[in-house]
Design an enzyme around this catalytic site. Structure first.
Site, PDB file in Angstrom:
ATOM      1  N   GLY A 125      44.581  26.653  40.208  1.00 15.14           N
ATOM      2  CA  GLY A 125      45.898  27.213  40.535  1.00 15.14           C
ATOM      3  C   GLY A 125      45.915  28.722  40.432  1.00 15.14           C
ATOM      4  N   SER A 173      48.175  31.712  42.682  1.00 14.74           N
ATOM      5  CA  SER A 173      49.605  32.002  42.576  1.00 14.74           C
ATOM      6  C   SER A 173      50.124  31.781  41.158  1.00 14.74           C
ATOM      7  CB  SER A 173      50.327  31.069  43.571  1.00 14.74           C
ATOM      8  OG  SER A 173      51.680  30.952  43.294  1.00 14.74           O
ATOM      9  N   GLU A 218      36.432  29.713  44.276  1.00 15.17           N
ATOM     10  CA  GLU A 218      36.009  28.453  44.869  1.00 15.17           C
ATOM     11  C   GLU A 218      37.212  27.818  45.561  1.00 15.17           C
ATOM     12  OE1 GLU A 218      32.732  27.653  44.450  1.00 15.17           O
ATOM     13  OE2 GLU A 218      33.064  25.971  45.820  1.00 15.17           O
ATOM     14  N   VAL A 219      37.112  27.659  46.880  1.00 16.34           N
ATOM     15  CA  VAL A 219      38.192  27.013  47.620  1.00 16.34           C
ATOM     16  C   VAL A 219      38.053  25.508  47.420  1.00 16.34           C
ATOM     17  CG1 VAL A 219      39.177  26.613  49.910  1.00 16.34           C
ATOM     18  CG2 VAL A 219      38.260  28.873  49.298  1.00 16.34           C
ATOM     19  N   TYR A 232      57.840  14.195  38.674  1.00 17.46           N
ATOM     20  CA  TYR A 232      57.273  15.451  38.163  1.00 17.46           C
ATOM     21  C   TYR A 232      57.382  15.482  36.626  1.00 17.46           C
ATOM     22  CZ  TYR A 232      56.688  20.315  36.876  1.00 17.46           C
ATOM     23  OH  TYR A 232      56.257  21.467  36.257  1.00 17.46           O
ATOM     24  N   ALA A 279      57.642  13.010  34.625  1.00 16.32           N
ATOM     25  CA  ALA A 279      56.745  11.994  34.052  1.00 16.32           C
ATOM     26  C   ALA A 279      55.295  12.480  34.085  1.00 16.32           C
ATOM     27  CB  ALA A 279      56.899  10.683  34.814  1.00 16.32           C
ATOM     28  N   LYS A 292      54.293  15.521  33.810  1.00 15.61           N
ATOM     29  CA  LYS A 292      54.108  16.550  32.775  1.00 15.61           C
ATOM     30  C   LYS A 292      54.111  15.918  31.378  1.00 15.61           C
ATOM     31  CE  LYS A 292      53.158  19.688  35.368  1.00 15.61           C
ATOM     32  NZ  LYS A 292      51.935  20.498  35.263  1.00 15.61           N
TER      33      LYS A 292
HETATM   34  N1  NAP Z   1      57.201  27.796  37.525  1.00 13.54           N
HETATM   35  C1  NAP Z   1      57.811  27.042  36.621  1.00 13.54           C
HETATM   36  O1  NAP Z   1      59.039  27.106  36.442  1.00 13.54           O
HETATM   37  C2  NAP Z   1      56.980  26.115  35.755  1.00 13.54           C
HETATM   38  C3  NAP Z   1      57.559  25.642  34.566  1.00 13.54           C
HETATM   39  C4  NAP Z   1      56.826  24.787  33.760  1.00 13.54           C
HETATM   40  C5  NAP Z   1      55.547  24.411  34.129  1.00 13.54           C
HETATM   41  N2  NAP Z   1      55.015  24.862  35.296  1.00 13.54           N
HETATM   42  C6  NAP Z   1      53.652  24.417  35.645  1.00 13.54           C
HETATM   43  O2  NAP Z   1      52.838  25.556  35.782  1.00 13.54           O
HETATM   44  C7  NAP Z   1      51.735  25.242  36.631  1.00 13.54           C
HETATM   45  C8  NAP Z   1      51.559  26.383  37.623  1.00 13.54           C
HETATM   46  O3  NAP Z   1      52.698  26.425  38.449  1.00 13.54           O
HETATM   47  P1  NAP Z   1      53.277  27.797  39.005  1.00 13.54           P
HETATM   48  O4  NAP Z   1      54.649  27.929  38.504  1.00 13.54           O
HETATM   49  O5  NAP Z   1      52.312  28.870  38.784  1.00 13.54           O
HETATM   50  O6  NAP Z   1      53.412  27.389  40.563  1.00 13.54           O
HETATM   51  P2  NAP Z   1      52.799  28.032  41.875  1.00 13.54           P
HETATM   52  O7  NAP Z   1      53.044  29.482  41.920  1.00 13.54           O
HETATM   53  O8  NAP Z   1      53.345  27.178  42.987  1.00 13.54           O
HETATM   54  O9  NAP Z   1      51.231  27.764  41.723  1.00 13.54           O
HETATM   55  C9  NAP Z   1      50.670  26.492  41.913  1.00 13.54           C
HETATM   56  C10 NAP Z   1      49.170  26.653  42.060  1.00 13.54           C
HETATM   57  O10 NAP Z   1      48.574  25.345  42.244  1.00 13.54           O
HETATM   58  C11 NAP Z   1      47.671  25.422  43.350  1.00 13.54           C
HETATM   59  N3  NAP Z   1      47.559  24.128  44.027  1.00 13.54           N
HETATM   60  C12 NAP Z   1      48.569  23.407  44.572  1.00 13.54           C
HETATM   61  N4  NAP Z   1      48.081  22.299  45.162  1.00 13.54           N
HETATM   62  C13 NAP Z   1      46.723  22.344  44.983  1.00 13.54           C
HETATM   63  C14 NAP Z   1      45.659  21.491  45.372  1.00 13.54           C
HETATM   64  N5  NAP Z   1      45.884  20.361  46.056  1.00 13.54           N
HETATM   65  N6  NAP Z   1      44.393  21.837  45.034  1.00 13.54           N
HETATM   66  C15 NAP Z   1      44.159  22.978  44.345  1.00 13.54           C
HETATM   67  N7  NAP Z   1      45.120  23.824  43.938  1.00 13.54           N
HETATM   68  C16 NAP Z   1      46.393  23.505  44.263  1.00 13.54           C
HETATM   69  C17 NAP Z   1      48.286  26.463  44.281  1.00 13.54           C
HETATM   70  O11 NAP Z   1      47.292  27.049  45.104  1.00 13.54           O
HETATM   71  P3  NAP Z   1      47.022  26.699  46.660  1.00 13.54           P
HETATM   72  O12 NAP Z   1      48.340  26.390  47.290  1.00 13.54           O
HETATM   73  O13 NAP Z   1      46.366  27.949  47.161  1.00 13.54           O
HETATM   74  O14 NAP Z   1      46.092  25.534  46.621  1.00 13.54           O
HETATM   75  C18 NAP Z   1      48.781  27.491  43.268  1.00 13.54           C
HETATM   76  O15 NAP Z   1      47.733  28.352  42.921  1.00 13.54           O
HETATM   77  C19 NAP Z   1      52.042  23.896  37.260  1.00 13.54           C
HETATM   78  O16 NAP Z   1      51.258  22.915  36.635  1.00 13.54           O
HETATM   79  C20 NAP Z   1      53.521  23.685  36.975  1.00 13.54           C
HETATM   80  O17 NAP Z   1      53.833  22.319  36.847  1.00 13.54           O
HETATM   81  C21 NAP Z   1      55.700  25.716  36.113  1.00 13.54           C
END
Ligand code: NAP
Length: 250
Positions: free
Chosen positions: A7, A10, A50-51, A141, A143, A145
Site C-alpha cells: 500500500g 498512497s 514492486e508492482v 470492512y 469485520a 479489520k
Molecule cells: N484512511 C482512513 O481513514 C483509515 C482509517 C483506519 C484504517 N485505515 C487502513 O489503513 C490502510 C491504508 O489505507 P489508506 O487510508 O492509506 O488508503 P489509501 O490511500 O486508499 O491506500 C490504500 C493502498 O492500498 C493499495 N492497494 C489497494 N488495492 C491493492 C491491491 N489489490 N494490491 C496491492 N495494493 C493495493 C493502494 O495502491 P494501488 O491502488 O496502487 O494498488 C494504496 O497504496 C488500510 O488497510 C485501511 O483499512 C485507513
C-alpha cells in the site's frame, strides 16, 4: 535495515515508507500503480518497488520469495466497500476480503515463520479503530479489520519469546484516498497520514502490541467497553450514515 511496505503508493503506506526512509531504512514499495511507486522510489534513498496485485495468492508467494531478506513487514494495503450488506456488490467484497484478510494473513505467516527461524524481525499490520466495533453500512470492512486486530494481537502474544514482534495499528479516520471512490468523507477529527505513519513506525520499533495514533482513539476504544452493544450499533450506524451524507433511519 530493510522494510517491505504494501500500500505504498498512497496514504498511510506511502507516509510510512517516507518516514522509514528518513530514519535510514531501505524500503521496498509494493502496490499496483507503477507510476506512483516509481516516482516515490526516486524520491527516497535506497528504495526499490514492486508492482503487485495482492488479491492474487501467487503474487503474495512471489513477493515473499523475492524479498525474503527484510527486517520489517508493513501490511498497509487495504480497501473498503461501503453500503448496506444486501446491496453491496459481492465481487467487490470478495476482492476486499482477499486484500484485507487473505493477503495480509499470507504475508504475515510467510514472514513470521522466516523471522522466527532467524530469531529477529518485526511485523506491522494496519487495522483500524473499526476493528473494535461492528459497523452497520460498512459491515464487511469492519469485520475484516476485526480479523486483522485479533489475528495480530494473538500472534504477538505467541511470539513474545521469539525475538520477533507483531504490532497492530488502529487509527480512526485518516485523510487519505481511502473511501473516496464510495463518496465517504473522513469526518471531523481525521488526522494526517504523516502523523499516522510516525505513530505507527515509532510504535512498531518499540515493539508495542496495539498502537493508537492518539489519546482520543485510545479513549474511544476504552469508553466503548461500558456502552451496551445495542447502543453501540446505533451510534456506529449513525456515524457511518453521516460520513456518506445519508440520513440514518432508527
Ligand atoms: N484512511 C482512513 O481513514 C483509515 C482509517 C483506519 C484504517 N485505515 C487502513 O489503513 C490502510 C491504508 O489505507 P489508506 O487510508 O492509506 O488508503 P489509501 O490511500 O486508499 O491506500 C490504500 C493502498 O492500498 C493499495 N492497494 C489497494 N488495492 C491493492 C491491491 N489489490 N494490491 C496491492 N495494493 C493495493 C493502494 O495502491 P494501488 O491502488 O496502487 O494498488 C494504496 O497504496 C488500510 O488497510 C485501511 O483499512 C485507513
Amino acid at each position: 535495515m530493510k522494510a517491505l511496505i504494501t500500500g505504498a503508493s498512497s496514504g498511510i503506506g506511502r507516509e510510512i515508507a517516507k518516514y522509514l526512509s528518513s530514519i535510514g531504512w531501505e524500503t521496498v514499495l509494493v502496490a499496483r500503480r507503477e507510476e506512483r511507486l516509481k516516482s516515490l522510489a526516486s524520491e527516497l534513498d535506497c528504495s526499490a518497488f514492486e508492482v503487485c496485485d495482492l488479491t492474487s495468492e501467487e503474487e503474495c508467494d512471489r513477493l515473499f520469495k523475492k524479498y525474503s531478506d527484510i527486517d520489517l513487514l508493513v501490511n498497509s494495503a487495504g480497501c473498503g466497500v461501503f453500503g448496506e450488506f444486501c446491496k453491496t456488490d459481492l465481487e467487490r467484497e470478495r476482492q476486499m476480503l482477499s486484500l484485507n484478510i487473505i493477503a495480509l494473513h499470507m504475508l504475515t505467516k510467510l514472514y513470521a515463520k522466516a523471522f522466527v527461524k532467524r530469531g529477529t524481525g518485526r511485523i506491522l499490520n494496519v487495522s483500524s479503530s473499526a476493528g473494535f466495533f461492528s459497523g452497520p453500512l460498512f459491515s464487511s470492512y469492519y469485520a475484516s479489520k476485526a480479523y486483522v486486530l485479533h489475528l495480530s494481537e494473538a500472534i504477538s502474544y505467541e511470539l513474545r519469546k521469539s525475538g520477533v514482534t507483531a504490532s497492530v495499528f488502529c487509527p480512526g479516520p485518516v485523510k487519505t484516498e481511502f473511501g473516496l471512490a464510495d463518496g465517504i468523507s473522513h469526518g471531523i477529527g481525521a488526522i494526517s497520514p504523516e502523523l499516522a505513519a510516525r505513530k505507527a513506525v515509532d510504535g512498531v520499533l518499540k515493539g508495542k502490541r496495539i498502537i493508537y495514533p492518539n489519546l482520543q482513539t485510545r479513549m474511544l476504544v476504552f469508553a466503548s467497553r461500558f456502552i451496551p452493544r445495542e447502543a453501540l450499533l446505533k451510534i456506529v450506524a449513525k456515524q457511518q450514515a453521516k460520513k456518506a451524507g445519508r440520513s440514518c433511519q432508527n
